[in-house]
Design a protein around this motif. Structure first.
Motif, short mmCIF file in Angstrom:
data_model
loop_
_atom_site.label_atom_id
_atom_site.label_comp_id
_atom_site.label_asym_id
_atom_site.label_seq_id
_atom_site.Cartn_x
_atom_site.Cartn_y
_atom_site.Cartn_z
N MET A 1 -18.74 6.12 11.76
CA MET A 1 -17.79 6.19 10.64
C MET A 1 -17.24 4.79 10.36
SD MET A 1 -14.17 8.25 10.48
CE MET A 1 -13.04 7.98 9.13
N SER A 2 -17.38 4.33 9.13
CA SER A 2 -16.85 3.02 8.77
C SER A 2 -15.43 3.17 8.22
CB SER A 2 -17.75 2.35 7.72
OG SER A 2 -17.79 3.12 6.54
N LEU A 3 -14.57 2.24 8.62
CA LEU A 3 -13.18 2.30 8.19
C LEU A 3 -12.99 1.53 6.89
CD1 LEU A 3 -11.34 1.74 11.58
CD2 LEU A 3 -12.04 3.88 10.51
N LYS A 4 -12.16 2.04 6.02
CA LYS A 4 -11.89 1.40 4.74
C LYS A 4 -11.16 0.08 4.98
CE LYS A 4 -9.83 2.38 0.20
NZ LYS A 4 -11.05 2.06 -0.56
N THR A 5 -11.57 -0.95 4.27
CA THR A 5 -10.99 -2.28 4.47
C THR A 5 -10.35 -2.86 3.22
OG1 THR A 5 -13.13 -3.32 3.99
CG2 THR A 5 -12.63 -2.84 6.31
N ASP A 6 -10.36 -2.11 2.13
CA ASP A 6 -9.78 -2.65 0.90
C ASP A 6 -9.08 -1.53 0.14
OD1 ASP A 6 -9.14 -4.65 -0.84
OD2 ASP A 6 -11.01 -4.54 -1.98
N TYR A 7 -7.92 -1.86 -0.43
CA TYR A 7 -7.13 -0.85 -1.13
C TYR A 7 -6.56 -1.43 -2.41
CZ TYR A 7 -7.07 1.76 3.30
OH TYR A 7 -7.43 2.43 4.43
N SER A 8 -6.52 -0.62 -3.45
CA SER A 8 -5.78 -0.97 -4.67
C SER A 8 -4.33 -0.53 -4.46
CB SER A 8 -6.37 -0.24 -5.87
OG SER A 8 -6.18 1.17 -5.74
N LEU A 9 -3.44 -0.99 -5.33
CA LEU A 9 -2.04 -0.59 -5.22
C LEU A 9 -1.88 0.92 -5.40
CD1 LEU A 9 -0.18 -3.47 -7.12
CD2 LEU A 9 -0.54 -3.20 -4.67
N SER A 10 -2.67 1.50 -6.30
CA SER A 10 -2.57 2.94 -6.52
C SER A 10 -3.03 3.72 -5.29
CB SER A 10 -3.40 3.35 -7.75
OG SER A 10 -4.77 3.02 -7.57
N GLU A 11 -4.00 3.19 -4.56
CA GLU A 11 -4.44 3.84 -3.32
C GLU A 11 -3.39 3.70 -2.23
OE1 GLU A 11 -9.30 3.55 -3.46
OE2 GLU A 11 -8.16 1.73 -2.98
N LEU A 12 -2.79 2.52 -2.11
CA LEU A 12 -1.75 2.31 -1.10
C LEU A 12 -0.57 3.25 -1.32
CD1 LEU A 12 -1.72 -1.59 -0.90
CD2 LEU A 12 -2.45 -0.03 0.91
N ALA A 13 -0.26 3.52 -2.58
CA ALA A 13 0.88 4.38 -2.91
C ALA A 13 0.73 5.80 -2.38
CB ALA A 13 1.08 4.40 -4.42
N LYS A 14 -0.49 6.19 -2.06
CA LYS A 14 -0.73 7.57 -1.58
C LYS A 14 -0.75 7.67 -0.07
CE LYS A 14 -3.66 8.38 -5.64
NZ LYS A 14 -5.07 8.62 -6.10
N LEU A 15 -0.59 6.55 0.64
CA LEU A 15 -0.77 6.52 2.09
C LEU A 15 0.56 6.49 2.85
CD1 LEU A 15 -3.59 3.81 2.36
CD2 LEU A 15 -3.86 6.30 2.15
N ASN A 16 0.52 6.94 4.10
CA ASN A 16 1.60 6.70 5.05
C ASN A 16 1.25 5.40 5.78
OD1 ASN A 16 3.02 9.18 4.58
ND2 ASN A 16 1.46 10.24 5.76
N ILE A 17 2.05 4.37 5.56
CA ILE A 17 1.74 3.03 6.06
C ILE A 17 2.67 2.68 7.20
CG2 ILE A 17 1.47 0.60 5.44
CD1 ILE A 17 1.17 1.58 2.50
#
Length: 467
Positions: free
Chosen positions: A1-17
């Motif tokens: 399984m490869s881990l995601k390494t890049d995010y847009s701002l809209s994607e970051l807004a949906k995550l628990n960081i």
């Protein structure tokens, strides 16, 4: 399984960081911007601090101490350079295959949809970044910014602005600033430092070459044309699409400062560009180095087509950042200043400003070397720089994340100094007592270094008051 390494701002807004080491100057700024954007942020830090209290007030879920349960339902983990692989939260994130990103990568994601300016250089990054932020705010741009220190006037180290510009301090210490890929950049100077990461000067030049290569197509570079390191670096640049603007005192620069006036509490110079008198640069901070930092900020803002008169007004309103020649207080005519300087070049600039402030009185220094590797590499230069003070107390080396190096201590610096002007004293309590007994009205006391020496300002002021 490869881990995601890049995010847009809209994607970051949906995550628990989740931030491991959220209280650090760089990490807290990124967390602050994410919270302002409405992102879900949690974090932990080894010790409680005012920064943690501030982040909690902004909506972050923050824990003191590192333990696995702090990770919660994190979708993305951000780590500072100080976090090692044995950290229980990081270890669990690895086990659960949760994506982990370095602080610089997280900042790069935040910058990615803006007109971004990265401020780099061996010295002056924090002040120049802060000056540019304040100048652009005064010009009405409301930029986002992330600075490695708290701006006095703003009371914060980061801001999520409504404008299209994002300004970030770009730290070369571990090469992570290559992640930013800015629209434009500032390089204040180039010199060997961070010898724990760079083997020699050539390694420093190579990473700055890569940094310039990372600037976006048809971007701009603002650089100090007086600096020997910058001059050498520019000879190695082959890109033809960059707009390069030089600043400094020399006639070869696109923006020059002339008729410099250095007063004890302020600085003044005339700014000209290709023979045109642009205006008066009047600062509420001291030293020629700060006039150059301000000129760097002015030059970059000019590249963004900002109104010159408003930029001058903004720079005049700038009162500094914490730990950069910061006046902690004055008791019985003795001024106490705290400064972050931890490289010989920075110390020379700081002590030059301090001598101007003290006039005919004395400059008394408490210096805490930062890292064993830096102390070993620059011990003779530290000795020469500190000899500009009237008396220096040397604390023991602040290790940061390093293990001790056999034979390396502050005594290496003391041995090469006039023994009547230096004392090695590892006890902070004893140093406070001795320096306050020594101080007379008009003297300037400076606590100098990047470690926990910053905690001595208040005890010194109290000791002066108790005399």
């Amino acid at each position: 399984m490869s881990l995601k390494t890049d995010y847009s701002l809209s994607e970051l807004a949906k995550l628990n960081i989740h931030f491991i080491g959220i209280g650090g100057s760089g990490m807290s700024g990124i967390a602050r911007i994410m919270l302002a954007k409405g992102f879900t942020v949690s974090g932990s830090d080894k010790n409680d601090s005012a920064m943690l209290t501030s982040l909690k007030a902004l909506g972050a879920k923050v824990e003191v101490g590192h333990k696995q349960e702090n990770l919660g339902a994190a979708d993305l983990v951000i780590i500072s350079a100080a976090i090692d692989e044995n950290n229980p939260e990081l270890a669990l994130a690895r086990k659960k295959m949760i994506p982990v990103a370095a602080r610089a990568q997280a900042l790069a994601w935040l910058m990615s949809e803006s007109t971004s300016i990265a401020v780099a250089g061996t010295h002056g990054k924090t002040t120049t970044t802060a000056m540019l932020a304040v100048a652009l705010q005064t010009a009405g741009a409301d930029p986002s910014f992330a600075v490695g220190g708290t701006i006095n006037t703003a009371g914060t180290n980061a801001h999520s602005g409504s404008g299209s510009i994002f300004i970030a301090e770009a730290d070369e210490s571990d090469g992570s600033f290559l992640a930013y890929k800015p629209s434009g950049a500032i390089i204040t100077n180039v010199e060997l430092d961070h010898v724990d990461h760079f083997a020699d000067e050539e390694a420093v030049f190579k990473v700055f070459e890569q940094f310039i290569s990372s600037i976006q197509d048809n971007g701009f570079l603002v650089a100090c044309g007086d600096d020997a390191g910058v001059k050498q670096l520019l000879t190695r640049i082959t890109r033809k699409d960059l707009k390069i603007l030089l600043y400094g005192q020399g006639e070869n620069n696109d923006f020059q400062i002339q008729r410099i006036q250095l007063d004890p509490l302020s600085s003044l110079a005339t700014v000209s560009s290709t023979g045109r008198r642009v205006g008066e640069l009047s600062l509420s901070v001291v030293g020629k180095h700060n006039l150059l930092n301000a000129l760097a900020a002015f030059t970059a803002a000019s590249a963004l087509n900002m109104a010159e008169d408003k930029l001058f007004a903004g720079l005049k309103s700038f009162t500094g950042t914490r730990r950069r020649f910061e006046l902690k207080g004055e008791v019985s005519g003795v001024k106490v200043i705290d400064d972050y300087g931890h490289h010989p070049t920075e110390i020379i600039a700081t002590l030059t400003a301090a001598k101007n402030l003290a006039q005919s009185a004395r400059v008394l220094v408490i210096f805490q070397p930062h890292r064993y590797s830096r102390t070993a590499a620059f011990s003779e230069q530290f000795s020469a720089a500190l000899s500009n003070a009237d008396f220096t107390f040397l604390l023991e080396v602040y290790a940061a994340s390093e293990k001790p190096i056999p034979g390396v201590s502050s005594l290496m610096i003391a041995r090469n100094m006039d023994q009547s002007k230096v004392k090695f004293e590892p006890s902070m309590l004893e140093v406070v007592s001795e320096i306050t007994k020594m101080a007379k009205s008009g003297d300037v006391i400076i606590t100098l270094g990047a470690g926990d020496i910053s905690s001595l300002g208040e005890p010194i002021l109290q000791s002066l008051a108790d005399r």
